[in-house]
Scaffold this motif. Structure first.
Motif, mmCIF file in Angstrom:
data_model
loop_
_atom_site.group_PDB
_atom_site.id
_atom_site.type_symbol
_atom_site.label_atom_id
_atom_site.label_comp_id
_atom_site.label_asym_id
_atom_site.label_seq_id
_atom_site.Cartn_x
_atom_site.Cartn_y
_atom_site.Cartn_z
ATOM 1 N N ALA A 46 -8.713 15.771 -15.359
ATOM 2 C CA ALA A 46 -7.692 15.088 -14.068
ATOM 3 C C ALA A 46 -8.148 13.729 -14.159
ATOM 4 C CB ALA A 46 -7.591 15.977 -13.093
ATOM 5 N N CYS A 47 -8.998 12.998 -14.867
ATOM 6 C CA CYS A 47 -9.317 11.845 -14.562
ATOM 7 C C CYS A 47 -8.303 10.856 -15.229
ATOM 8 C CB CYS A 47 -10.934 11.724 -15.386
ATOM 9 S SG CYS A 47 -11.838 10.235 -14.782
ATOM 10 N N ALA A 48 -8.086 9.908 -14.734
ATOM 11 C CA ALA A 48 -7.113 8.724 -15.047
ATOM 12 C C ALA A 48 -7.587 7.319 -14.699
ATOM 13 C CB ALA A 48 -5.857 8.907 -14.413
ATOM 14 N N ALA A 49 -7.084 6.521 -15.580
ATOM 15 C CA ALA A 49 -7.436 5.171 -15.413
ATOM 16 C C ALA A 49 -6.319 4.346 -14.750
ATOM 17 C CB ALA A 49 -7.998 4.216 -16.640
ATOM 18 N N LEU A 50 -6.470 3.583 -13.467
ATOM 19 C CA LEU A 50 -5.511 2.964 -12.876
ATOM 20 C C LEU A 50 -5.318 1.699 -13.298
ATOM 21 C CD1 LEU A 50 -6.423 4.348 -9.364
ATOM 22 C CD2 LEU A 50 -4.694 4.973 -10.831
ATOM 23 N N PRO A 51 -4.260 1.018 -13.133
ATOM 24 C CA PRO A 51 -3.957 -0.349 -13.585
ATOM 25 C C PRO A 51 -5.147 -1.589 -13.283
ATOM 26 C CG PRO A 51 -2.118 0.280 -12.570
ATOM 27 C CD PRO A 51 -3.058 1.280 -12.194
ATOM 28 N N ASP A 52 -5.700 -1.390 -12.007
ATOM 29 C CA ASP A 52 -6.978 -2.308 -11.879
ATOM 30 C C ASP A 52 -8.252 -1.898 -12.561
ATOM 31 O OD1 ASP A 52 -7.992 0.012 -10.607
ATOM 32 O OD2 ASP A 52 -7.878 -0.908 -8.558
ATOM 33 N N GLY A 53 -8.079 -0.826 -13.512
ATOM 34 C CA GLY A 53 -9.358 -0.365 -14.292
ATOM 35 C C GLY A 53 -10.356 0.804 -13.534
ATOM 36 N N ARG A 54 -9.984 0.999 -12.275
ATOM 37 C CA ARG A 54 -10.739 1.974 -11.787
ATOM 38 C C ARG A 54 -10.231 3.377 -12.013
ATOM 39 N NH1 ARG A 54 -11.125 3.340 -5.267
ATOM 40 N NH2 ARG A 54 -12.086 5.270 -5.529
ATOM 41 N N LEU A 55 -11.188 4.241 -12.233
ATOM 42 C CA LEU A 55 -11.105 5.570 -12.777
ATOM 43 C C LEU A 55 -11.048 6.343 -11.616
ATOM 44 C CD1 LEU A 55 -13.526 5.743 -15.820
ATOM 45 C CD2 LEU A 55 -11.157 5.665 -15.829
ATOM 46 N N VAL A 56 -9.994 7.226 -11.468
ATOM 47 C CA VAL A 56 -9.707 8.287 -10.470
ATOM 48 C C VAL A 56 -10.090 9.712 -10.953
ATOM 49 C CG1 VAL A 56 -8.578 6.731 -8.924
ATOM 50 C CG2 VAL A 56 -7.402 8.427 -10.591
ATOM 51 N N ASP A 57 -10.749 10.458 -10.233
ATOM 52 C CA ASP A 57 -10.808 11.927 -10.824
ATOM 53 C C ASP A 57 -10.185 12.974 -10.024
ATOM 54 O OD1 ASP A 57 -11.808 14.241 -12.190
ATOM 55 O OD2 ASP A 57 -13.947 13.978 -11.294
ATOM 56 N N GLY A 58 -9.031 13.333 -10.646
ATOM 57 C CA GLY A 58 -8.061 14.034 -9.754
ATOM 58 C C GLY A 58 -7.422 13.843 -8.627
ATOM 59 N N PRO A 59 -6.894 14.971 -7.868
ATOM 60 C CA PRO A 59 -5.973 14.376 -6.501
ATOM 61 C C PRO A 59 -6.882 13.891 -5.542
ATOM 62 C CG PRO A 59 -5.535 16.574 -7.389
ATOM 63 C CD PRO A 59 -6.831 16.237 -8.137
ATOM 64 N N LEU A 60 -8.130 14.244 -5.445
ATOM 65 C CA LEU A 60 -8.808 13.643 -4.185
ATOM 66 C C LEU A 60 -9.270 12.146 -4.567
ATOM 67 C CD1 LEU A 60 -11.137 16.522 -3.584
ATOM 68 C CD2 LEU A 60 -9.175 15.868 -2.271
ATOM 69 N N GLY A 61 -9.288 12.012 -5.894
ATOM 70 C CA GLY A 61 -9.679 10.612 -6.103
ATOM 71 C C GLY A 61 -8.558 9.733 -5.980
ATOM 72 N N LEU A 62 -7.380 10.066 -6.407
ATOM 73 C CA LEU A 62 -6.222 9.369 -6.256
ATOM 74 C C LEU A 62 -5.800 8.904 -4.640
ATOM 75 C CD1 LEU A 62 -3.604 8.196 -7.409
ATOM 76 C CD2 LEU A 62 -2.481 10.356 -7.341
ATOM 77 N N ARG A 63 -5.955 10.363 -3.739
ATOM 78 C CA ARG A 63 -6.028 10.079 -2.639
ATOM 79 C C ARG A 63 -6.732 9.119 -2.013
ATOM 80 N NH1 ARG A 63 -8.484 14.419 0.954
ATOM 81 N NH2 ARG A 63 -9.981 13.415 0.500
ATOM 82 N N ASP A 64 -8.043 9.027 -2.308
ATOM 83 C CA ASP A 64 -9.066 8.022 -1.975
ATOM 84 C C ASP A 64 -8.590 6.567 -2.210
ATOM 85 O OD1 ASP A 64 -10.479 9.972 -0.672
ATOM 86 O OD2 ASP A 64 -11.920 9.830 -2.482
ATOM 87 N N TRP A 65 -8.101 6.451 -3.547
ATOM 88 C CA TRP A 65 -7.523 4.980 -3.757
ATOM 89 C C TRP A 65 -6.345 4.882 -3.051
ATOM 90 C CZ3 TRP A 65 -3.315 2.948 -5.904
ATOM 91 C CH2 TRP A 65 -3.242 1.579 -6.498
ATOM 92 N N LEU A 66 -5.416 5.536 -2.844
ATOM 93 C CA LEU A 66 -4.344 5.316 -1.980
ATOM 94 C C LEU A 66 -4.568 4.967 -0.629
ATOM 95 C CD1 LEU A 66 -1.841 8.061 -3.185
ATOM 96 C CD2 LEU A 66 -1.706 5.696 -3.690
ATOM 97 N N HIS A 67 -5.750 5.614 -0.054
ATOM 98 C CA HIS A 67 -6.258 5.232 1.419
ATOM 99 C C HIS A 67 -6.650 3.508 1.307
ATOM 100 C CE1 HIS A 67 -5.233 8.576 3.554
ATOM 101 N NE2 HIS A 67 -5.919 9.422 2.789
#
Length: 102
Positions: free
Chosen positions: A16-37
């Motif tokens: 569930a790891c993904a690279a965002l347009p800014d290059g940051r890697l997020v790991d799963g829903p919790l990582g995405l939530r943290d990035w959105l915050h």
């Protein structure tokens, strides 16, 4: 079929790891939530701009930036609920004065 009492077969793991347009890697829903915050203002402005574009039927222009800011502030005042974005847009001057196609 597994024998009775045997543990279930192991399921493959999900990446569930993904690279965002800014290059940051997020790991799963919790990582995405943290990035959105961390990027809440950017996310809310982008969301408001897309919704505004759909509502008025034209791209957002530079002159619309104060309206977008007001829509985001209106929505944020009540927890950034979807309905507050819609309310902010339909009460905005650009929406109220959209010209009907001829």
């Amino acid at each position: 079929a597994p024998a009775e009492g045997a543990p279930p077969p192991e399921l493959p793991s999900i990446d569930a790891c993904a690279a965002l347009p800014d290059g940051r890697l997020v790991d799963g829903p919790l990582g995405l939530r943290d990035w959105l915050h961390e990027h809440e203002t950017d996310f809310l402005r982008a969301f408001a701009r897309r919704l505004f574009t759909f509502a008025v039927g034209r791209p957002v222009e530079l002159l619309d930036d104060p309206e977008i800011d007001a829509i985001v502030a209106h929505a944020r005042a009540d927890g950034a609920q979807f309905g507050r974005f819609v309310e902010g847009i339909v009460t905005s001057r650009p929406f109220r004065y959209v010209r009907a196609p001829r």
